[in-house]
Enzyme design. Structure first.
Site, PDB file in Angstrom:
ATOM      1  N   HIS A 298       0.819  -1.209   0.000  1.00  0.00           N
ATOM      2  CA  HIS A 298       0.000   0.000   0.000  1.00  0.00           C
ATOM      3  C   HIS A 298       0.857   1.266   0.000  1.00  0.00           C
ATOM      4  O   HIS A 298       0.517   2.254  -0.664  1.00  0.00           O
ATOM      5  CB  HIS A 298      -0.942  -0.025   1.210  1.00  0.00           C
ATOM      6  N   ASP A 399      -6.552   1.015  -6.594  1.00  0.00           N
ATOM      7  CA  ASP A 399      -6.233  -0.176  -5.798  1.00  0.00           C
ATOM      8  C   ASP A 399      -7.283  -1.248  -6.096  1.00  0.00           C
ATOM      9  O   ASP A 399      -8.061  -1.645  -5.246  1.00  0.00           O
ATOM     10  CB  ASP A 399      -6.227   0.177  -4.308  1.00  0.00           C
TER      11      ASP A 399
END
Length: 560
Positions: A298, A399
């Site tokens: 991330h 994402d």
């Protein structure tokens, strides 16, 4: 011989007038067609979930079933002399096979490691049984009242097509949301068996002997009872199958329509350091988050885009787990984050589960966050791009599941990235998770090519630890190519409600160096954010393995 071949209308002794009897036969055609289409859609949906690549699975199911329907129609010619008995037997078998197909496919996936062979087998079996229905029904309806073949075929096909319409609408709007795939298929089998039983055991009961009638009654009753009992064991079956798939450590499982979100391992994100199982988060059977992997994925997606320019307004595509959102909220200058996410099940877990909330730092409770999850992501982005404040996002972060998951292929298309470019402010950046760079290089470089075809300037970079991850950083065509800048020094404190307002300002040089990054709320990890040197190396490694000459992916010509 129980049924006489090609009997005259007077030979059909019905308990009701001929017109009503004919209407009941057409009603059974309607019901059987609806059930048949539900079986078909259920196979496609479950295969897409278990195997992936929905286009391929739909093609396999549809082509095999249509072929098998032709075979079944030919085989049914031998049953025309026993049309009533044959139809009852076919419907009982179809109800059993079709109703139990979802559980059988799931069992094959969970305990045998794959569902492709089972998918083809059930498509063949269900297709042959559906194909056998029409010749038998044609014979039965002609025994009630003789009419020309063209008129009879027209009536049967009209009832069949209308039934298919109803079944096709019931599957996504009724069966799937209210009963789920397994229970929905079992209940469809009950209706299917009932329709076949009514036609033969009541309407044509005088055409079969008492012995055969009782045999058919026992068979249909056993099928209905088995399917109903099966609905009572669906929950325990799903638990056992999840244990087989996820290793027997499932802690939470949430389903929303055809989507499933599962948490395994210890609820404490730090417990894996002391020998406990790490917290793992799966969406539709695919691992999205592991507490043992730390923040590497991330941080590598978010920080290069956030540290190379303004980042007051951020648009996050996907990322239901909240970990990419957590990274964004580390930056004190962020004023607004819009999250486009269609997975309600994953969102619900990210907001309510203590373990996942501890990992994402209660990011969804931050007042700067606005979540939009009505409709699919493509349509949500289209609405944003057309809004009055379009082009106002400094950073867009994608994402999303890898493009090799066919259901998300449209979110990696040229048209989609065109909408992304419209949503970017001047000087804005977009960072995209583009799938495994080493494991699926063609897919990865197709994403990069597609971004460039939408008028974006790209800087690809790839990781090997903790897993194979490929990313692309891009900027609008009227801006310079975005640099792969430092990610470890120019980041800001996490300021979610669960973590407080972060640390005090520090000192330093460069943009954003007046604030420091706070440690990962999950307890830190041996694999933290990339250092500037590692990021530059990730960029050089990606460029070294570049594939050229690949066409971009579009909605009409998907390349994944």
């Amino acid at each position: 011989m129980i049924d006489r071949p090609l009997a005259t209308p007077q030979d059909a002794r019905l308990p009701v007038p001929a017109g009503l009897g004919r209407g009941l036969v057409l009603a059974s055609v309607f019901v059987c067609a609806a059930c048949g289409l539900v079986y078909e859609l259920e196979l496609v949906a479950l295969a897409s979930y278990l195997v992936g690549d929905s286009v391929t699975q739909a093609s396999v199911v549809l082509s095999v079933m249509v072929f098998a329907m032709g075979v079944g129609s030919l085989l049914a010619k031998r049953l025309r002399c026993r049309a009533a008995t044959g139809f009852a037997a076919v419907e009982a078998l179809l109800a059993l096979v079709g109703g139990g197909s979802a559980m059988a496919l799931y069992a094959s996936f969970a305990w045998l490691g794959g569902a492709r062979v089972a998918l083809v087998g059930f498509s063949l079996a269900i297709g042959m049984l559906i194909g056998a229905e029409m010749p038998l029904l044609m014979t039965l309806i002609q025994r009630i009242r003789k009419q020309d073949a063209g008129g009879a075929v027209a009536d049967l096909f009209a009832a069949d097509y209308v039934g298919a319409l109803v079944g096709g609408l019931m599957f996504p709007f009724l069966l799937l949301p209210f009963f789920g795939q397994l229970t929905g298929a079992l209940l469809t089998g009950v209706v299917n068996a009932g329709a076949g039983g009514v036609v033969v055991l009541w309407l044509f009961r005088h055409d079969v002997t008492v012995r055969v009638r009782w045999g058919l009654l026992a068979t249909n009753g056993a099928v209905v009872l088995l399917l109903l009992v099966g609905t009572g064991f669906v929950a325990s079956f799903e638990r056992a199958a999840r244990d087989a798939v996820y290793g027997g450590h499932v802690r939470v499982a949430v389903r929303s329509g055809a989507q499933e979100a599962v948490l395994t391992g210890d609820r404490d994100p730090r417990a894996w350091r002391h020998g406990a199982r790490p917290l793992r988060f799966y969406v539709d059977g695919r691992l999205r988050v592991s507490s043992a992997e730390g923040e590497r994925y991330h941080a590598s997606l978010v920080r290069p885009a956030m540290t190379s320019g303004a980042h007051r307004r951020v648009l996050l595509l996907g990322g239901a787990d909240g970990l990419a959102l957590r990274e964004v909220l580390r930056y004190a200058r962020v004023r607004e984050v819009t999250v486009l996410e269609r997975d309600d099940a994953a969102l619900r877990l990210a907001r309510t589960d203590p373990g996942l909330r501890g990992l994402n730092g209660d990011a969804y409770e931050d007042p700067r966050v606005r979540v939009v999850h009505s409709g699919d992501t493509f349509e949500q982005l289209r609405r944003l791009a057309r809004a009055s404040d379009a082009g106002a996002y400094d950073v867009v972060l994608s994402d999303l599941p890898a493009p090799s998951v066919q259901d998300t292929a449209e979110l990696y298309s040229q048209e989609f990235y065109g909408l992304v470019a419209r949503a970017l402010a001047p000087g804005g950046r977009v960072a995209v998770h583009a799938g495994p760079a080493a494991g699926e290089p063609r897919t990865y470089w197709t994403v990069e090519t597609t971004l460039r075809s939408a008028g974006l300037r790209t800087s690809p970079y790839a990781l090997r630890r903790p897993r194979d991850f490929g990313f692309v950083l891009a900027s609008r065509g009227d801006s310079p190519r975005p640099p792969l800048t430092a990610v470890g020094t120019h980041t800001y404190p996490l300021t979610t409600p669960a973590m407080g307002r972060g640390v005090e300002a520090g000192t330093g040089a460069g943009p954003g160096a007046d604030e420091r990054v706070r440690k990962d709320p999950g307890g830190g990890s041996r694999l933290g954010a990339l250092t500037p040197r590692q990021l530059r190396f990730a960029g050089r490694r990606a460029e070294r393995d570049r594939l050229t000459g690949l066409p971009p992916s579009t909605l009409t010509r998907p390349r994944y």
